[in-house]
Design a protein around this motif. Structure first.
Motif, PDB file in Angstrom:
ATOM      1  N   ALA A 239     105.926-110.406 -62.695  1.00 44.11           N
ATOM      2  CA  ALA A 239     106.957-110.718 -62.094  1.00 44.11           C
ATOM      3  C   ALA A 239     107.759-109.424 -61.489  1.00 44.11           C
ATOM      4  O   ALA A 239     108.340-109.101 -60.477  1.00 44.11           O
ATOM      5  CB  ALA A 239     107.813-111.691 -62.560  1.00 44.11           C
ATOM      6  N   MET A 240     107.688-108.338 -62.630  1.00 39.91           N
ATOM      7  CA  MET A 240     108.479-107.088 -62.547  1.00 39.91           C
ATOM      8  C   MET A 240     107.800-106.289 -61.393  1.00 39.91           C
ATOM      9  O   MET A 240     108.300-105.729 -60.351  1.00 39.91           O
ATOM     10  CB  MET A 240     108.257-106.394 -63.774  1.00 39.91           C
ATOM     11  N   VAL A 241     106.582-106.494 -61.301  1.00 42.48           N
ATOM     12  CA  VAL A 241     105.663-105.627 -60.355  1.00 42.48           C
ATOM     13  C   VAL A 241     106.047-106.153 -58.820  1.00 42.48           C
ATOM     14  O   VAL A 241     106.335-105.380 -58.074  1.00 42.48           O
ATOM     15  CB  VAL A 241     104.053-105.746 -60.526  1.00 42.48           C
ATOM     16  N   GLU A 242     105.829-107.512 -58.890  1.00 46.90           N
ATOM     17  CA  GLU A 242     106.359-107.977 -57.617  1.00 46.90           C
ATOM     18  C   GLU A 242     107.679-107.685 -57.129  1.00 46.90           C
ATOM     19  O   GLU A 242     108.020-107.143 -55.987  1.00 46.90           O
ATOM     20  CB  GLU A 242     106.274-109.420 -57.832  1.00 46.90           C
ATOM     21  N   ARG A 243     108.642-107.656 -57.892  1.00 50.19           N
ATOM     22  CA  ARG A 243     110.059-107.244 -57.689  1.00 50.19           C
ATOM     23  C   ARG A 243     110.220-106.008 -57.259  1.00 50.19           C
ATOM     24  O   ARG A 243     110.956-105.696 -56.446  1.00 50.19           O
ATOM     25  CB  ARG A 243     111.061-107.466 -59.006  1.00 50.19           C
ATOM     26  N   ALA A 244     109.357-104.893 -57.959  1.00 46.01           N
ATOM     27  CA  ALA A 244     109.617-103.452 -57.680  1.00 46.01           C
ATOM     28  C   ALA A 244     109.134-103.253 -56.279  1.00 46.01           C
ATOM     29  O   ALA A 244     109.416-102.628 -55.474  1.00 46.01           O
ATOM     30  CB  ALA A 244     108.758-102.677 -58.524  1.00 46.01           C
ATOM     31  N   SER A 245     108.068-104.277 -55.889  1.00 43.66           N
ATOM     32  CA  SER A 245     107.396-103.957 -54.549  1.00 43.66           C
ATOM     33  C   SER A 245     108.288-104.344 -53.492  1.00 43.66           C
ATOM     34  O   SER A 245     108.317-103.676 -52.454  1.00 43.66           O
ATOM     35  CB  SER A 245     105.969-104.863 -54.634  1.00 43.66           C
ATOM     36  N   TRP A 246     109.335-105.286 -53.566  1.00 41.37           N
ATOM     37  CA  TRP A 246     110.467-105.499 -52.737  1.00 41.37           C
ATOM     38  C   TRP A 246     111.094-104.361 -52.392  1.00 41.37           C
ATOM     39  O   TRP A 246     111.767-104.478 -51.330  1.00 41.37           O
ATOM     40  CB  TRP A 246     111.067-106.788 -52.881  1.00 41.37           C
ATOM     41  N   LEU A 247     111.252-103.311 -53.235  1.00 42.40           N
ATOM     42  CA  LEU A 247     112.094-102.164 -52.655  1.00 42.40           C
ATOM     43  C   LEU A 247     111.389-101.240 -52.143  1.00 42.40           C
ATOM     44  O   LEU A 247     111.878-100.429 -51.391  1.00 42.40           O
ATOM     45  CB  LEU A 247     112.799-101.586 -54.093  1.00 42.40           C
ATOM     46  N   ARG A 248     110.253-101.546 -51.793  1.00 40.35           N
ATOM     47  CA  ARG A 248     109.341-100.745 -50.765  1.00 40.35           C
ATOM     48  C   ARG A 248     109.387 -99.292 -50.899  1.00 40.35           C
ATOM     49  O   ARG A 248     109.272 -98.462 -49.925  1.00 40.35           O
ATOM     50  CB  ARG A 248     109.809-101.115 -49.341  1.00 40.35           C
ATOM     51  N   ARG A 249     109.190 -99.032 -51.982  1.00 40.01           N
ATOM     52  CA  ARG A 249     109.276 -97.387 -52.360  1.00 40.01           C
ATOM     53  C   ARG A 249     107.946 -97.175 -53.478  1.00 40.01           C
ATOM     54  O   ARG A 249     108.345 -97.374 -54.456  1.00 40.01           O
ATOM     55  CB  ARG A 249     110.476 -96.725 -52.964  1.00 40.01           C
ATOM     56  N   PRO A 250     106.747 -97.581 -52.996  1.00 45.55           N
ATOM     57  CA  PRO A 250     105.649 -97.581 -53.981  1.00 45.55           C
ATOM     58  C   PRO A 250     105.480 -96.178 -54.668  1.00 45.55           C
ATOM     59  O   PRO A 250     106.016 -95.000 -54.158  1.00 45.55           O
ATOM     60  CB  PRO A 250     104.329 -97.805 -53.036  1.00 45.55           C
ATOM     61  N   GLY A 251     104.921 -96.200 -55.900  1.00 45.01           N
ATOM     62  CA  GLY A 251     104.898 -94.947 -56.771  1.00 45.01           C
ATOM     63  C   GLY A 251     103.672 -94.936 -57.612  1.00 45.01           C
ATOM     64  O   GLY A 251     103.112 -96.236 -57.960  1.00 45.01           O
ATOM     65  N   PRO A 252     103.537 -94.217 -58.432  1.00 49.13           N
ATOM     66  CA  PRO A 252     102.276 -93.919 -59.539  1.00 49.13           C
ATOM     67  C   PRO A 252     102.440 -95.079 -60.554  1.00 49.13           C
ATOM     68  O   PRO A 252     101.525 -95.731 -60.982  1.00 49.13           O
ATOM     69  CB  PRO A 252     102.300 -92.770 -59.924  1.00 49.13           C
ATOM     70  N   TYR A 253     103.802 -95.102 -60.970  1.00 49.76           N
ATOM     71  CA  TYR A 253     103.895 -96.408 -62.353  1.00 49.76           C
ATOM     72  C   TYR A 253     103.721 -97.897 -61.608  1.00 49.76           C
ATOM     73  O   TYR A 253     103.160 -98.416 -62.501  1.00 49.76           O
ATOM     74  CB  TYR A 253     105.286 -96.099 -62.939  1.00 49.76           C
ATOM     75  N   GLN A 254     104.110 -97.884 -60.323  1.00 52.60           N
ATOM     76  CA  GLN A 254     104.215 -99.313 -59.838  1.00 52.60           C
ATOM     77  C   GLN A 254     102.707 -99.682 -59.649  1.00 52.60           C
ATOM     78  O   GLN A 254     102.232-100.812 -60.083  1.00 52.60           O
ATOM     79  CB  GLN A 254     104.997 -99.265 -58.597  1.00 52.60           C
ATOM     80  N   LEU A 255     101.951 -98.721 -59.363  1.00 51.19           N
ATOM     81  CA  LEU A 255     100.383 -98.829 -58.896  1.00 51.19           C
ATOM     82  C   LEU A 255      99.651 -98.981 -60.085  1.00 51.19           C
ATOM     83  O   LEU A 255      98.788 -99.914 -60.282  1.00 51.19           O
ATOM     84  CB  LEU A 255     100.055 -97.618 -58.247  1.00 51.19           C
ATOM     85  N   GLN A 256      99.983 -98.232 -61.283  1.00 48.71           N
ATOM     86  CA  GLN A 256      99.275 -98.443 -62.431  1.00 48.71           C
ATOM     87  C   GLN A 256      99.532 -99.782 -63.159  1.00 48.71           C
ATOM     88  O   GLN A 256      98.678-100.300 -63.614  1.00 48.71           O
ATOM     89  CB  GLN A 256      99.482 -97.292 -63.468  1.00 48.71           C
ATOM     90  N   ALA A 257     100.789-100.090 -62.845  1.00 45.44           N
ATOM     91  CA  ALA A 257     101.190-101.642 -63.435  1.00 45.44           C
ATOM     92  C   ALA A 257     100.638-102.543 -62.753  1.00 45.44           C
ATOM     93  O   ALA A 257      99.978-103.604 -63.484  1.00 45.44           O
ATOM     94  CB  ALA A 257     102.967-101.559 -63.091  1.00 45.44           C
ATOM     95  N   ALA A 258     100.274-102.313 -61.340  1.00 43.23           N
ATOM     96  CA  ALA A 258      99.543-103.586 -60.760  1.00 43.23           C
ATOM     97  C   ALA A 258      98.298-103.596 -60.951  1.00 43.23           C
ATOM     98  O   ALA A 258      97.553-104.652 -61.215  1.00 43.23           O
ATOM     99  CB  ALA A 258      99.563-103.141 -59.111  1.00 43.23           C
ATOM    100  N   ILE A 259      97.350-102.540 -61.448  1.00 43.72           N
ATOM    101  CA  ILE A 259      96.419-102.562 -61.669  1.00 43.72           C
ATOM    102  C   ILE A 259      96.077-102.891 -63.313  1.00 43.72           C
ATOM    103  O   ILE A 259      95.200-104.070 -63.304  1.00 43.72           O
ATOM    104  CB  ILE A 259      95.723-100.918 -61.921  1.00 43.72           C
ATOM    105  N   ALA A 260      97.065-102.845 -64.116  1.00 40.29           N
ATOM    106  CA  ALA A 260      97.200-103.500 -65.532  1.00 40.29           C
ATOM    107  C   ALA A 260      97.309-105.111 -65.350  1.00 40.29           C
ATOM    108  O   ALA A 260      96.727-105.796 -66.156  1.00 40.29           O
ATOM    109  CB  ALA A 260      98.226-102.839 -66.385  1.00 40.29           C
ATOM    110  N   ALA A 261      98.212-105.278 -64.422  1.00 40.76           N
ATOM    111  CA  ALA A 261      98.405-106.567 -64.286  1.00 40.76           C
ATOM    112  C   ALA A 261      97.128-107.464 -63.606  1.00 40.76           C
ATOM    113  O   ALA A 261      96.588-108.627 -63.973  1.00 40.76           O
ATOM    114  CB  ALA A 261      99.630-106.817 -63.100  1.00 40.76           C
ATOM    115  N   CYS A 262      96.362-106.959 -62.836  1.00 43.60           N
ATOM    116  CA  CYS A 262      95.017-107.434 -62.287  1.00 43.60           C
ATOM    117  C   CYS A 262      94.080-107.674 -63.495  1.00 43.60           C
ATOM    118  O   CYS A 262      93.464-108.814 -63.314  1.00 43.60           O
ATOM    119  CB  CYS A 262      94.367-106.414 -61.182  1.00 43.60           C
TER     120      CYS A 262
END
Lengths: 338, 116
Positions: free
Chosen positions: A208-231
């Protein structure tokens, strides 16, 4: 995967389009933080000041912000107390003598300064989590402490998507921390882990945090790694992992961190999407840069084995063995030698 | 606080820039320096003549020895310096980041003593 999640991942991958808006958003978020919270933030940013070495930043943050004792920090980083004490004393002296101010960075410098803070927290976390010498209690605690401080930072800077991403990443790792080792302390690979024992509540929260972060529309390396870990965390089984999505996320991560290790990880995802031959071709391009990295050689051994090039496997495994001291990883490699 | 701002560049880097570009950079440096000097942020400083004009006097015990060249053989040389008078290191860093001359900038707090 749900449509909402898929859309969140799309937003994350969309690149740096929204980076320019950062300073405006930062200005509004930093105004909301007051009093004691301001003080805590000032302390964090001072400890992670770029005029200090990374080692000093980490030691000082653990000492002054988290409140670990010098012997505790020394144990976590496998150095002597004397070395650690000297490192902390020198860092404090530099703060005074070089005139490092005790202040919150301005909006226009926050982005860069936050990078340092996140790197310090991630390093401390990894030092505890990867625990090269096995799951010793002192080091597990360090990972939890780093996660605690990151969560605090997220509360203080609620509109910083990379901070949210880092917390989600740490939580996703911790959700399966205890399942990574067997009773004898041996490493259990992701594909062999008992997914039923992962902390599902923590995984849901982090996703849910990964999703919330994505709404701020400023992607970055930690969000991407979290998204990979979430997958990985959300896949019901190894076979049902969404490798195509993971491959895309790694490609996006390369934009921020164009490092050989990220390319290696991307090649591993590619193996599941396009096959071992394609992955091995990718690896060939990393042969020089990663020649001393054990995971390069162990991955290569796996791919060669899959392609039936058995005669080349022992040399690759031997090279991997030469390059790691980690007992759990060594045991795993030796099993593969057969 | 006062900081020595050492302006460092690779030897020969400046000479390799075309003359028109050199002039443009010089113009920007002049303006930058003038503004900071006017605000009292740069209290003194100079551009230095190229490193081939350097002379080093060694006093390592015994008789002083005079030699041609800088004190250390290095790819990078000091092209100039300024003394900053600012509130703290962050202000000094902000100034260093805006230096139009490229290369590197080393910031060192000076030892300030009473009556000096």
């Amino acid at each position: 995967m749900t449509t909402a999640r898929r859309k969140a991942l799309d937003r994350l991958r969309r690149g740096k389009t929204y980076m320019e808006k950062l300073s405006l958003l930062v200005a509004s978020s930093s105004n909301e933080v007051r009093g004691e919270q301001d003080d805590r933030l000032r302390l964090i940013f001072t400890c992670c000041h770029p005029a200090l070495s990374r080692e000093a930043q980490v030691a000082l943050t653990l000492r002054a912000v988290i409140g670990l004792t010098t012997p505790e920090i020394a144990r976590a980083f496998l150095t002597s107390e004397a070395t650690m004490a000297q490192r902390i004393v020198r860092a404090k002296r530099k703060i005074v003598e070089a005139g490092i101010p005790y202040r919150m960075p301005d909006a226009d410098e926050l982005n860069d300064r936050l990078d340092d803070v996140l790197a310090v927290l991630y390093l401390a976390f990894n030092e505890g989590y990867l625990a090269t010498s096995g799951p010793s209690p002192a080091r597990r605690d360090l990972a939890e402490d780093a996660c605690w401080l990151s969560t605090l930072l997220m509360r203080l800077l609620p509109n910083e998507p990379e901070v949210i991403g880092l917390v989600a990443l740490m939580q996703l790792h911790l959700a399966r921390a205890t399942v990574r080792f067997d009773r004898a302390g041996g490493l259990i690979l992701l594909k062999d882990q008992d997914r039923g024992r992962w902390d599902q509540q923590a995984i849901r929260e982090a996703s849910a945090m990964v999703e919330r972060a994505s709404w701020l529309r400023r992607p970055g390396p930690y969000q991407l790694q979290a998204a990979i870990a979430a997958c990985h965390a959300e896949a019901p089984s190894w076979a049902e992992t969404d490798w195509a999505q993971i491959l895309l996320l790694y490609s996006s991560l390369l934009v921020f961190w164009p490092t050989p290790v990220v390319r290696l990880n991307r090649a591993i995802a590619l193996r599941h999407v396009a096959g071992a031959e394609a992955a091995l071709t990718e690896l060939q391009g990393l042969a020089v840069e990663l020649k001393d990295y054990h995971l390069y050689h162990s991955t290569r051994a796996q791919l060669l084995r899959e392609l039936g090039r058995e005669s080349e496997v022992p040399a690759a495994l031997n090279r991997a063995l030469e390059l790691t001291d980690n007992p759990a990883e060594r045991a795993l490699l030796q099993r593969r030698m057969g | 606080m006062k900081y020595m701002m050492l302006l460092v560049s690779e030897a020969g880097a400046w000479e390799s820039i075309p003359e028109a570009k050199q002039k443009e950079i010089f113009g920007r440096i002049g303006q930058w320096w003038g503004e900071l000097n006017g605000k009292g942020k740069i209290v003194e400083g100079y551009q230095l003549q190229p490193v081939h004009t350097a002379t080093t006097v060694k006093l390592n015990g015994g008789k002083p020895v005079v030699t041609d060249g800088p004190f250390a053989e290095a790819k990078e040389t000091i092209g100039g310096y300024g003394v900053l008078n600012v509130a703290n290191l962050d202000e000094a860093i902000a100034i260093a980041k805006s230096w139009p001359g490229g290369g590197k900038v080393e910031l060192r707090p000076v030892v300030e003593r009473e009556g000096m």
